[in-house]
Design a protein around this motif. Structure first.
Motif, short mmCIF file in Angstrom:
data_model
loop_
_atom_site.label_atom_id
_atom_site.label_comp_id
_atom_site.label_asym_id
_atom_site.label_seq_id
_atom_site.Cartn_x
_atom_site.Cartn_y
_atom_site.Cartn_z
N PHE A 37 68.40 51.67 50.77
CA PHE A 37 68.77 51.60 52.18
C PHE A 37 69.90 52.58 52.45
CE2 PHE A 37 66.32 47.85 51.64
CZ PHE A 37 65.66 47.71 52.86
N ILE A 38 69.81 53.26 53.59
CA ILE A 38 70.78 54.28 53.98
C ILE A 38 71.58 53.75 55.17
CG2 ILE A 38 71.08 56.69 54.68
CD1 ILE A 38 69.54 56.45 52.02
N ASP A 39 72.89 53.70 55.05
CA ASP A 39 73.76 53.20 56.11
C ASP A 39 74.18 54.35 57.02
OD1 ASP A 39 75.56 51.82 57.71
OD2 ASP A 39 77.06 51.58 56.13
N LEU A 40 73.77 54.27 58.29
CA LEU A 40 74.14 55.29 59.26
C LEU A 40 75.20 54.79 60.23
CD1 LEU A 40 70.58 56.59 60.26
CD2 LEU A 40 72.04 57.35 58.40
N SER A 41 75.69 53.57 60.03
CA SER A 41 76.55 52.92 61.02
C SER A 41 77.91 53.59 61.23
CB SER A 41 76.75 51.45 60.66
OG SER A 41 77.46 51.32 59.45
N LYS A 42 78.45 54.25 60.25
CA LYS A 42 79.79 54.83 60.40
C LYS A 42 79.77 56.22 61.03
CE LYS A 42 81.61 52.12 56.67
NZ LYS A 42 81.91 52.05 55.27
N THR A 43 78.89 57.07 60.56
CA THR A 43 78.89 58.46 61.02
C THR A 43 77.60 58.88 61.72
OG1 THR A 43 78.02 59.31 58.93
CG2 THR A 43 80.43 59.12 59.12
N GLY A 44 76.57 58.04 61.65
CA GLY A 44 75.27 58.42 62.22
C GLY A 44 74.47 59.30 61.28
N PRO A 49 70.50 58.92 47.74
CA PRO A 49 71.05 59.28 46.43
C PRO A 49 69.99 59.72 45.42
CG PRO A 49 71.06 56.90 46.68
CD PRO A 49 70.61 57.47 48.00
N TYR A 50 68.72 59.42 45.67
CA TYR A 50 67.66 59.80 44.74
C TYR A 50 67.10 61.20 45.02
CZ TYR A 50 67.49 55.07 42.94
OH TYR A 50 67.80 53.87 42.35
N CYS A 51 66.72 61.45 46.28
CA CYS A 51 66.05 62.72 46.58
C CYS A 51 66.89 63.67 47.41
CB CYS A 51 64.71 62.46 47.28
SG CYS A 51 64.85 61.72 48.91
N GLY A 52 68.05 63.21 47.90
CA GLY A 52 68.94 64.08 48.65
C GLY A 52 68.55 64.30 50.10
N THR A 53 67.54 63.59 50.59
CA THR A 53 67.14 63.75 51.98
C THR A 53 68.29 63.33 52.89
OG1 THR A 53 64.82 63.35 51.47
CG2 THR A 53 65.49 63.02 53.75
N HIS A 54 68.57 64.17 53.87
CA HIS A 54 69.66 63.92 54.82
C HIS A 54 69.05 63.28 56.07
CE1 HIS A 54 72.36 65.33 58.17
NE2 HIS A 54 73.21 64.69 57.37
N TYR A 55 69.51 62.09 56.41
CA TYR A 55 69.05 61.38 57.60
C TYR A 55 70.13 61.44 58.65
CZ TYR A 55 65.35 59.47 54.69
OH TYR A 55 64.26 59.34 53.88
N ARG A 56 69.70 61.71 59.89
CA ARG A 56 70.64 61.80 61.00
C ARG A 56 70.07 61.02 62.18
NH1 ARG A 56 70.76 67.21 61.97
NH2 ARG A 56 69.23 66.98 63.59
N LEU A 57 70.92 60.22 62.80
CA LEU A 57 70.53 59.46 63.98
C LEU A 57 70.38 60.42 65.15
CD1 LEU A 57 70.00 56.48 64.71
CD2 LEU A 57 72.37 56.37 65.50
N LYS A 58 69.26 60.34 65.85
CA LYS A 58 68.99 61.21 66.99
C LYS A 58 70.08 61.05 68.04
CE LYS A 58 65.29 62.31 70.18
NZ LYS A 58 63.91 62.00 70.57
N GLY A 60 72.14 60.35 71.19
CA GLY A 60 71.95 59.38 72.26
C GLY A 60 71.46 58.02 71.79
N GLU A 61 71.06 57.90 70.53
CA GLU A 61 70.59 56.61 70.00
C GLU A 61 71.79 55.71 69.73
OE1 GLU A 61 67.32 55.43 69.23
OE2 GLU A 61 66.79 57.11 70.51
N VAL A 62 71.60 54.43 69.95
CA VAL A 62 72.67 53.45 69.76
C VAL A 62 72.27 52.47 68.68
CG1 VAL A 62 74.01 51.64 70.88
CG2 VAL A 62 73.35 53.67 72.17
N ILE A 63 73.18 52.26 67.72
CA ILE A 63 72.96 51.26 66.69
C ILE A 63 73.47 49.94 67.22
CG2 ILE A 63 73.53 50.51 64.36
CD1 ILE A 63 73.94 53.46 63.63
N LYS A 64 72.58 48.97 67.32
CA LYS A 64 72.96 47.67 67.85
C LYS A 64 73.26 46.72 66.69
CE LYS A 64 70.35 48.32 71.99
NZ LYS A 64 69.23 47.97 72.81
N GLY A 65 74.29 45.90 66.88
CA GLY A 65 74.68 44.93 65.87
C GLY A 65 73.82 43.69 65.95
N HIS A 66 74.14 42.71 65.14
CA HIS A 66 73.37 41.47 65.09
C HIS A 66 73.64 40.62 66.30
CE1 HIS A 66 72.20 42.55 61.13
NE2 HIS A 66 73.44 42.52 60.69
#
Length: 66
Positions: A37-44, A49-58, A60-66
């Motif tokens: 699992f990749i955590d985007l909550s702090k920086t987006g 850590p396995y394949c080095g793929t960089h994920y970026r939140l699009k 204008g997208e908003v991460i909603k909490g519980h």
């Protein structure tokens, strides 16, 4: 669901993709390494850590909490 080769090094994701894990289910080689699992909550952004793929939140997208 459209299948994608997991050869991209950068992937833009939406809030709908959260919680995010790599490899993603729509990747052809979805079992190419253990699911992590990749955590985007702090920086987006986050790196797999396995394949080095960089994920970026699009922009204008908003991460909603519980």
């Amino acid at each position: 669901m459209q299948q994608h080769e997991n050869t991209q090094t950068q992937i833009e994701v939406t809030a709908h993709d959260l919680p995010l894990h790599c490899p993603m289910p729509n990747m052809v080689s979805w079992n190419s390494h253990p699911r992590v699992f990749i955590d985007l909550s702090k920086t987006g952004e986050g790196l797999c850590p396995y394949c080095g793929t960089h994920y970026r939140l699009k922009a204008g997208e908003v991460i909603k909490g519980h």
